[in-house]
Design an enzyme around this catalytic site. Structure first.
Site, short mmCIF file in Angstrom:
data_model
loop_
_atom_site.label_atom_id
_atom_site.label_comp_id
_atom_site.label_asym_id
_atom_site.label_seq_id
_atom_site.Cartn_x
_atom_site.Cartn_y
_atom_site.Cartn_z
N HIS A 183 0.81 -1.21 0.00
CA HIS A 183 0.00 0.00 0.00
C HIS A 183 0.84 1.27 0.00
CE1 HIS A 183 -3.50 -2.29 0.17
NE2 HIS A 183 -3.71 -2.36 1.48
N ARG A 290 -8.90 0.68 -14.07
CA ARG A 290 -8.89 -0.53 -13.23
C ARG A 290 -10.11 -0.50 -12.31
NH1 ARG A 290 -3.43 1.34 -12.81
NH2 ARG A 290 -1.92 -0.01 -13.87
N ARG A 323 -11.88 -1.41 -18.14
CA ARG A 323 -11.67 -2.86 -18.04
C ARG A 323 -12.70 -3.42 -17.07
NH1 ARG A 323 -5.94 -5.09 -16.05
NH2 ARG A 323 -6.66 -4.29 -14.04
N GLU A 422 -3.04 -11.20 -22.36
CA GLU A 422 -2.19 -11.46 -21.20
C GLU A 422 -1.58 -12.85 -21.21
OE1 GLU A 422 -4.37 -9.54 -17.57
OE2 GLU A 422 -5.88 -10.17 -19.04
N ASN A 445 2.65 -7.18 -17.88
CA ASN A 445 3.04 -7.79 -16.61
C ASN A 445 2.68 -9.28 -16.59
OD1 ASN A 445 3.63 -5.17 -16.05
ND2 ASN A 445 2.11 -4.89 -14.45
N ASP A 446 1.42 -9.58 -16.92
CA ASP A 446 0.99 -10.98 -16.93
C ASP A 446 1.56 -11.74 -18.12
OD1 ASP A 446 -0.39 -11.49 -14.61
OD2 ASP A 446 -2.31 -10.79 -15.38
N ARG A 456 5.80 -13.28 -10.55
CA ARG A 456 6.48 -12.00 -10.32
C ARG A 456 6.46 -11.58 -8.85
NH1 ARG A 456 1.65 -10.35 -13.01
NH2 ARG A 456 0.32 -8.97 -11.76
N CYS A 489 -0.78 -1.58 -22.14
CA CYS A 489 -1.16 -0.86 -20.91
C CYS A 489 -0.40 -1.37 -19.70
CB CYS A 489 -2.67 -0.95 -20.67
SG CYS A 489 -3.28 -2.64 -20.45
#
Length: 542
Positions: A183, A290, A323, A422, A445-446, A456, A489
């Site tokens: 966070h 998101r 999304r 992804e 990322n994925d 990751r 993205c």
């Protein structure tokens, strides 16, 4: 001079004076109460009520992703199981402070054992809830105030503790605990300040008022730097500040290569505050909203979603790609009964969950988006798509939602539909999606994680992933040859080295954190499209 090393959590460089935040008094988890159990239970209940009221005040003052984090923590404060578990321990003789600490620690340990970064953050939430309730029981204030510019040094710094701080005075953050995906990292990145976490012994090593140099890129904290080190840092900081000023000219310019090829530069957001930031930095649209951040307290209703999407679209006045909920095994949602999975990254998540539970998860969101689409340029993006059949099923539900809205007399818009790419499966078969979708956006990322079989979040193997490896770049090249407009993205879209390669491979849109929009525009302007194509060809070793 002494150098401490930790985990880079938010990039940037800061020079300032240390201000230490000492942890609240520790709790004796074996402490027994000497009054009646009913009186101790009343103390606990009053502390929870006061903690909730204080958290709601903080929520109203928070911005950006901090709002969702605080909302989730406020919800946990009211968790009947947490409260009852503490009351049961009070009945056994434990003081209220010991009872709530013991129950929260047990919950947090259970969550922390699950190998998933999202759930690890939830473990931190439980501990923070306990800490705030204990503070109310002890009559201790957890508020952090700054009267002058400073670098905060703490054991940890919860999102709630950053709300009352003046961002103009908060130069950087150094903590003894935390992770690069926790966070604090999210909040620091949102504030645009450097942060280094996981710095062992920071509080004991750094004296109040000491001069510090905090390098959020390298994860390095220099204590009482010598003259040469300080001069070098000041020179670096001056360069950074000049570069920031130089980037101002790119805010109002479209993204273009040196020879005028238009590459759209969009922003990734998770809230209305970030939408406003995207406009301020000159984003040409939002390539990724998101929406899972909106589900921190449970799935919002259709009306709640409609209001949020409409507000964001109204602020932007430019394309908004929404999304659909990317939730599931690795991102649980309160009130949504999802079984625990051994490997949530490969589990019941994203579009898979939405298709299996359309009335609860998918249709209310689609109805809200279609309604906003009647007056704004909004687009639907489906996450975790693997095969065309999934898109066909989703489009059937979207058609159903459209017909229902029209029969109710509610206006709807013609909304474009795209997918997140992804997985290698979607990447190598994207040509089969022609005619089904209007665009594709690569979640790097994925895609990197699945391509290299690297979790990751696993410190032992995460360095084995190759975001700019030949395998990744060849997959992106194949995606771009499928005859469908392609965006990126994921984090790679804002990487200085990656931008020319992505454009050279055929990517037409880059969606990045709002703060990086001007930088990406500048990178695009420095090379011609032909030069980028040559660089990409060399990178994939053709």
């Amino acid at each position: 001079m002494k150098i401490l090393r930790g985990i880079p959590a938010s990039p940037g460089l800061a020079i300032g004076i240390a201000h230490s935040i000492r942890p609240a008094p520790s709790v004796d988890i074996m402490a027994q109460h000497i009054t009646a159990s009913s009186e101790e239970t009343t103390r606990l209940e009053q502390a929870i009520t006061h903690a909730i009221a204080r958290m709601e005040t903080l929520q109203s003052a928070a911005q950006g992703t901090t709002v969702a984090i605080l909302a989730a923590q406020r919800e946990m404060m009211d968790d009947p199981e947490l409260k009852q578990g503490a009351i049961d321990l009070i009945q056994e003789g434990f003081k209220a402070e010991a009872a709530i600490t013991r129950v929260a620690s047990s919950y947090a340990e259970q969550l922390a054992r699950i190998p998933d970064e999202y759930l690890a953050a939830r473990a931190a939430d439980v501990q923070e809830v306990s800490r705030r309730i204990v503070a109310e029981l002890q009559g201790v204030s957890l508020e952090v105030r700054l009267d002058q510019a400073a670098i905060l040094v703490a054991q940890d710094l919860a999102p709630a503790e950053t709300v009352g701080l003046n961002p103009a005075l908060l130069q950087a953050v150094v903590t003894e605990t935390g992770s690069g995906t926790g966070h604090l990292a999210i909040v620091a990145q949102g504030l645009g300040i450097p942060a280094v976490v996981g710095v062992a012994g920071a509080l004991s090593e750094i004296a109040e008022g000491t001069t510090l140099v905090v390098d959020g890129d390298q994860g390095m904290v220099t204590i009482d730097p010598d003259e040469a080190t300080l001069t070098t840092a000041e020179q670096r900081l001056a360069v950074v500040q000049r570069e920031k000023q130089d980037l101002e000219v790119y805010r109002e310019r479209p993204g273009k290569t040196a020879d005028g090829v238009h590459i759209e530069v969009f922003a990734n957001i998770g809230s209305l505050a970030e939408a406003q930031k995207a406009v301020e930095t000159g984003a040409e649209g939002v390539g990724l909203f998101r929406t899972e951040f909106l589900a921190a307290q449970g799935l919002p209703t259709e009306e709640a979603q409609y209001a949020i999407y409409k507000d964001v679209a109204s602020v932007l006045q430019r394309p908004l790609v929404i999304r659909t909920f990317d939730i599931g095994g690795d991102k649980p949602v309160p009130g949504l009964d999802i079984p625990e999975e051994g490997n949530p990254f490969l589990g019941w998540r994203g579009l898979r969950l939405a298709l299996d539970r359309p009335k609860e998860v998918f249709l209310p969101q689609i109805r809200a988006i279609l309604r906003v689409g009647a007056t704004h340029d909004v687009r639907i993006m489906l996450p975790m798509v693997v095969v065309p059949e999934e898109v066909e099923a989703a489009k059937a539900l979207i058609k159903q939602a459209r017909q229902e809205l029209l029969s109710e007399g509610k206006p709807v818009g013609n909304v474009s539909i795209g997918i997140m790419v992804e997985t290698p499966a979607a990447a190598v078969t994207l040509d089969q999606f022609r005619g089904l979708i209007d665009f594709a956006s690569i979640g790097t990322n994925d895609l990197v994680q699945y391509t290299y079989a690297v979790d990751r979040t696993n410190a032992h193997v995460k360095d084995r992933a190759r975001p700019l490896g030949v395998a990744t770049l060849r997959l992106i090249g194949q995606i771009c040859r499928a005859g469908i407009p392609v965006a990126v993205c994921g984090q790679l879209a804002g990487d200085i080295e990656a931008v020319p390669l992505l454009v050279g491979l055929g990517v037409q849109e880059l969606s990045v954190a709002p703060a990086r929009v001007p930088l990406v525009k500048r990178i695009l302007s420095e090379k011609t499209w032909g030069e980028m194509q040559l660089m990409a060809k060399q990178a994939i070793r053709e």
